[in-house]
Design a protein around this motif. Sequence first.
Motif, PDB file in Angstrom:
ATOM      1  N   PHE A 109       0.827  -1.125   0.184  1.00  0.00           N
ATOM      2  CA  PHE A 109       0.145   0.004   0.125  1.00  0.00           C
ATOM      3  C   PHE A 109       0.855   1.238   0.035  1.00  0.00           C
ATOM      4  CE2 PHE A 109      -1.711   3.387   2.711  1.00  0.00           C
ATOM      5  CZ  PHE A 109      -3.199   3.583   1.724  1.00  0.00           C
ATOM      6  N   TRP A 110       1.690   1.228   0.897  1.00  0.00           N
ATOM      7  CA  TRP A 110       2.532   2.574   1.038  1.00  0.00           C
ATOM      8  C   TRP A 110       3.630   2.565  -0.144  1.00  0.00           C
ATOM      9  CZ3 TRP A 110       0.748   5.671   4.236  1.00  0.00           C
ATOM     10  CH2 TRP A 110       0.092   5.253   5.504  1.00  0.00           C
ATOM     11  N   GLU A 111       4.126   1.657  -0.834  1.00  0.00           N
ATOM     12  CA  GLU A 111       5.001   1.579  -1.772  1.00  0.00           C
ATOM     13  C   GLU A 111       4.061   2.204  -2.985  1.00  0.00           C
ATOM     14  OE1 GLU A 111       6.455  -2.598  -2.307  1.00  0.00           O
ATOM     15  OE2 GLU A 111       8.118  -1.883  -1.360  1.00  0.00           O
ATOM     16  N   ASN A 112       3.024   2.121  -3.209  1.00  0.00           N
ATOM     17  CA  ASN A 112       2.264   2.395  -4.174  1.00  0.00           C
ATOM     18  C   ASN A 112       1.490   3.811  -4.191  1.00  0.00           C
ATOM     19  OD1 ASN A 112       1.891   0.126  -6.580  1.00  0.00           O
ATOM     20  ND2 ASN A 112       1.991  -0.851  -4.494  1.00  0.00           N
ATOM     21  N   ILE A 113       1.910   4.775  -3.297  1.00  0.00           N
ATOM     22  CA  ILE A 113       1.506   6.056  -3.246  1.00  0.00           C
ATOM     23  C   ILE A 113       2.748   6.811  -3.024  1.00  0.00           C
ATOM     24  CG2 ILE A 113      -0.730   5.441  -2.049  1.00  0.00           C
ATOM     25  CD1 ILE A 113       0.374   6.347   0.624  1.00  0.00           C
ATOM     26  N   ASN A 114       2.357   8.288  -3.467  1.00  0.00           N
ATOM     27  CA  ASN A 114       3.481   9.128  -3.315  1.00  0.00           C
ATOM     28  C   ASN A 114       3.540   9.654  -2.008  1.00  0.00           C
ATOM     29  OD1 ASN A 114       5.476  10.974  -4.066  1.00  0.00           O
ATOM     30  ND2 ASN A 114       3.979  12.548  -5.056  1.00  0.00           N
ATOM     31  N   LEU A 115       4.419   9.060  -1.197  1.00  0.00           N
ATOM     32  CA  LEU A 115       4.905   9.492   0.175  1.00  0.00           C
ATOM     33  C   LEU A 115       5.681  11.023   0.068  1.00  0.00           C
ATOM     34  CD1 LEU A 115       6.333   6.229   1.543  1.00  0.00           C
ATOM     35  CD2 LEU A 115       4.102   7.236   1.929  1.00  0.00           C
ATOM     36  N   VAL A 116       6.124  11.465  -1.008  1.00  0.00           N
ATOM     37  CA  VAL A 116       6.770  12.800  -0.966  1.00  0.00           C
ATOM     38  C   VAL A 116       5.730  13.817  -0.434  1.00  0.00           C
ATOM     39  CG1 VAL A 116       7.895  14.474  -2.218  1.00  0.00           C
ATOM     40  CG2 VAL A 116       8.490  12.050  -2.381  1.00  0.00           C
ATOM     41  N   GLU A 117       4.540  13.609  -0.821  1.00  0.00           N
ATOM     42  CA  GLU A 117       3.335  14.550  -0.665  1.00  0.00           C
ATOM     43  C   GLU A 117       2.880  14.398   0.750  1.00  0.00           C
ATOM     44  OE1 GLU A 117       1.952  16.486  -2.721  1.00  0.00           O
ATOM     45  OE2 GLU A 117       3.363  16.043  -4.584  1.00  0.00           O
ATOM     46  N   ILE A 118       3.315  13.590   1.405  1.00  0.00           N
ATOM     47  CA  ILE A 118       2.852  13.490   2.938  1.00  0.00           C
ATOM     48  C   ILE A 118       3.818  13.773   4.022  1.00  0.00           C
ATOM     49  CG2 ILE A 118       1.862  11.651   4.686  1.00  0.00           C
ATOM     50  CD1 ILE A 118       1.021   9.726   2.237  1.00  0.00           C
ATOM     51  N   GLN A 119       3.313  14.755   4.916  1.00  0.00           N
ATOM     52  CA  GLN A 119       4.453  15.316   5.705  1.00  0.00           C
ATOM     53  C   GLN A 119       3.989  14.818   7.242  1.00  0.00           C
ATOM     54  OE1 GLN A 119       3.884  19.642   5.609  1.00  0.00           O
ATOM     55  NE2 GLN A 119       3.760  19.702   3.218  1.00  0.00           N
ATOM     56  N   LEU A 120       2.740  14.510   7.491  1.00  0.00           N
ATOM     57  CA  LEU A 120       2.372  13.950   9.001  1.00  0.00           C
ATOM     58  C   LEU A 120       1.509  12.677   8.770  1.00  0.00           C
ATOM     59  CD1 LEU A 120       2.428  14.095  12.053  1.00  0.00           C
ATOM     60  CD2 LEU A 120       0.644  16.033  11.721  1.00  0.00           C
ATOM     61  N   ILE A 121       1.752  11.586   9.617  1.00  0.00           N
ATOM     62  CA  ILE A 121       0.949  10.608   9.676  1.00  0.00           C
ATOM     63  C   ILE A 121       0.460  10.468  10.969  1.00  0.00           C
ATOM     64  CG2 ILE A 121       0.800   8.003   9.392  1.00  0.00           C
ATOM     65  CD1 ILE A 121       2.346   8.280   6.777  1.00  0.00           C
ATOM     66  N   LEU A 122      -0.782  10.428  11.275  1.00  0.00           N
ATOM     67  CA  LEU A 122      -1.383  10.174  12.779  1.00  0.00           C
ATOM     68  C   LEU A 122      -1.661   8.566  12.802  1.00  0.00           C
ATOM     69  CD1 LEU A 122      -1.673  13.464  11.947  1.00  0.00           C
ATOM     70  CD2 LEU A 122      -2.973  13.187  14.080  1.00  0.00           C
ATOM     71  N   ILE A 123      -1.020   7.749  13.643  1.00  0.00           N
ATOM     72  CA  ILE A 123      -1.604   6.612  13.852  1.00  0.00           C
ATOM     73  C   ILE A 123      -2.456   6.377  14.992  1.00  0.00           C
ATOM     74  CG2 ILE A 123      -0.832   4.251  14.073  1.00  0.00           C
ATOM     75  CD1 ILE A 123       1.944   4.898  12.934  1.00  0.00           C
ATOM     76  N   ALA A 124      -3.758   6.378  14.611  1.00  0.00           N
ATOM     77  CA  ALA A 124      -4.788   6.346  15.593  1.00  0.00           C
ATOM     78  C   ALA A 124      -5.282   4.956  15.817  1.00  0.00           C
ATOM     79  CB  ALA A 124      -5.775   7.310  15.244  1.00  0.00           C
ATOM     80  N   VAL A 125      -4.656   4.064  16.029  1.00  0.00           N
ATOM     81  CA  VAL A 125      -5.289   2.535  16.018  1.00  0.00           C
ATOM     82  C   VAL A 125      -5.002   2.097  17.430  1.00  0.00           C
ATOM     83  CG1 VAL A 125      -4.592   1.838  13.684  1.00  0.00           C
ATOM     84  CG2 VAL A 125      -2.959   1.548  15.434  1.00  0.00           C
ATOM     85  N   PRO A 126      -6.198   1.113  17.905  1.00  0.00           N
ATOM     86  CA  PRO A 126      -6.123   1.001  19.355  1.00  0.00           C
ATOM     87  C   PRO A 126      -5.134   0.144  20.098  1.00  0.00           C
ATOM     88  CG  PRO A 126      -7.863  -0.271  18.064  1.00  0.00           C
ATOM     89  CD  PRO A 126      -7.100   0.351  17.154  1.00  0.00           C
ATOM     90  N   LYS A 127      -4.377  -0.806  19.325  1.00  0.00           N
ATOM     91  CA  LYS A 127      -3.613  -1.738  19.760  1.00  0.00           C
ATOM     92  C   LYS A 127      -2.126  -1.398  19.292  1.00  0.00           C
ATOM     93  CE  LYS A 127      -6.263  -5.959  19.889  1.00  0.00           C
ATOM     94  NZ  LYS A 127      -6.332  -7.408  19.350  1.00  0.00           N
ATOM     95  N   VAL A 128      -1.274  -1.506  20.434  1.00  0.00           N
ATOM     96  CA  VAL A 128       0.050  -0.776  20.314  1.00  0.00           C
ATOM     97  C   VAL A 128       0.754  -1.797  19.208  1.00  0.00           C
ATOM     98  CG1 VAL A 128       1.033  -2.353  22.002  1.00  0.00           C
ATOM     99  CG2 VAL A 128       2.142  -0.315  21.364  1.00  0.00           C
ATOM    100  N   GLN A 129       0.450  -2.971  19.047  1.00  0.00           N
ATOM    101  CA  GLN A 129       0.995  -3.807  17.929  1.00  0.00           C
ATOM    102  C   GLN A 129       0.876  -3.581  16.687  1.00  0.00           C
ATOM    103  OE1 GLN A 129       3.611  -6.342  18.807  1.00  0.00           O
ATOM    104  NE2 GLN A 129       3.841  -5.898  16.341  1.00  0.00           N
ATOM    105  N   ASP A 130      -0.458  -2.771  16.379  1.00  0.00           N
ATOM    106  CA  ASP A 130      -1.021  -2.182  15.248  1.00  0.00           C
ATOM    107  C   ASP A 130      -0.185  -1.045  14.813  1.00  0.00           C
ATOM    108  OD1 ASP A 130      -2.830  -4.218  14.684  1.00  0.00           O
ATOM    109  OD2 ASP A 130      -4.306  -3.165  15.698  1.00  0.00           O
TER     110      ASP A 130
END
Length: 530
Positions: A441-462
Amino acid sequence: MEFIWILFAFLCGLSAKLINLPPSIGYLLAGFILHFIGYDADDSLQTLADLGITLMLFTIGLKLNIKDLLKNEVWAGALGHTLIWIVTLVALIKLVAVIGVTQLTNLSIETTLLIAFALSFSSTVCIVKLLEEQGEMRSRHGKLSIGILVMQDVIAVIFLVAATGKIPSPWALSLLVFIPLKPLIKKIINQVGHGELIPLTGFFIAMGSYELFELLKIKGDLGALLAGMYLASHAKASEINKALMNFKDLFLIGFFLLIGFTALPTWEMLSIAAMLCLLLPFKFALFYLLLSALKIKARTAFLSSLALSNFSEFGLIVASLSVEYQWLSKEWLVILALSVSLSFILTNIIYRYSEQLFISKKLIFTRFERKKRLAEDTFVQPCNAPIVVVGMGRVGMGAYSALSKQVGSQVWGLDAERSKIDWLKSQGAQVFHGDGEDRDFWENINLVEIQLILIAVPKVQDAINITQQLKRVNFTGQIAAIARFDDERIELEAIGIDKVFNFYTEAGVGFAEESMAMIDTHQFTAEQTA
C-alpha cells in the motif's frame, strides 16, 4: 480448574514469552508435561476448552461481513485447496506406504481419505491467536485468512452431517424468523448500556446460539459464528468483542492444555507426526498458487498462505469420530494430535519472521502475481493532502474532525474496514479504504506528498506494524501515535515514532484546558500574585 493446571500453564506460558514465543506454545507444552507426570483431563477442562472455542468463533463473527465470504478468493481458495490437497495427499500416502511404514501400509483407501481430509483444514484457534498477537486481524491478509477458515468450518459441518447421519431437525427452518426480528433484537441490545451487562450479553448470545443450534441438531460452534455475524453491523459489536476478549483468551488455555492430554506418544508415532509436518510447505505452496491465480497480491497471498500452513484441531474431531466408528485405529488419534501440536509450534515460530522471509524472496513470489488487481487492492491517492489519519475509530475520527476544521481538505483518513469507510464517505468525510500494515500500500502512493501521519489504532502492535512498514519504504515525514500506558509509549518511541500521546494523560489535559476556558482564569492569576 485445578490449581496445578493453572500453575503449569502460567510457568510454561511465561517461559515461552521470555524467549519471544507466543504463550500458547507454552500452554501446549504444559499439557504434554502434565499428561507425562500422570495427570488426567476432566470434564471441567473440556468445558473450558469448549467455552473458549465458542467465544472465539462468536467474536470472529462480530468482525465478519457476509459479503466477504462470497468473494472468489475466499470460497474458491478454500474449496480448491481442500479438493487438491485430498487427492494429492492420498496419492502421496499410498506412495510412501510402499516404503513399509507400519502405520501406513495397512490403511484402506477410506481411512486414507479420512486422514487426508482431517489434515486439509487449518487451525482457527492457532491462526486467530497468531493474528491477534501480531495485530493483524484487521489487515487484508488477516481478513482473507479468517474468511477461508470460516469456509472450512462450513465444509466441516457438511462432513459431520454426512459422517454421523445427524440430519438437522426440520425445525431448523425456524431460524429464519431471526431475519425479520433483527431490528427488535438490536433495540434490546441498545438497552444493555456500557457496564457489566456487556460481557454478559456476549456470553448469553454466544452460548444461547450454541445451545439452540445443538438442539436443532446443527453444530453448535457454527451457531456461535453465525450469531456473531448476525450482530456484526450493530453499534455495540465492537464493545461486546472487547468485553469478551480476556474471557476468550483465558478459556482457550483449556483448549491448548487439552491437546497435550490426548495421549502419550511412542517414538514411532512422533516420527510419523514429524513426517506429516513435512507436508506443511506443500500446504503453503498450494494456498499461495491458488490465491495468486485468484489475483491476490504477492505479499497478501504469502502472509495468508503462511498463516494457514498448519493442521487444525478439527483433525482431532475427525479422528475421534473415526475411532468411535472404528474407521481409524486409536494410534492415529495420537499421531494427529502430535502433528497438530507440532504444526502450531512451527507456524508460531516461522510467522514471526514472515516479513523478512517475504522481502528476502520477493522476486520469486512476485513472479506469480497477476498484473490485473482486484478492486479491493487498488487505491487512488488524494492530491495535495499532506496529513493522513490512519485508523478511523473514535480517536481517529476525533483527530480527523479537529484537523479538517483547521486545514480543510489537506487531511484524509485511512481505514482497513470498508463498511466503515463507506459510512464515513456518506457523511462527507474525505476517507479511503486501505491497509496501513501493508507494505505494498505504502509503496504504491506518493509518500513525498505526505508530511504527517497520525496513527490512531487501538492496539500498540498495530501501531508498531504500521511504523515498521513506513520505515521500510523510507518515509521521511513525521509520525505521531497514541498509547494507553507508559511502557507502550516507551516502546513506540523506541521504534522511531516522533510523538506519542498517552491516551489517558492527554485526555485529562484536554479536559482541564477545555473546562478552564469556561471560567475567568484572571482571578486565579491575581490571587496567586497577591
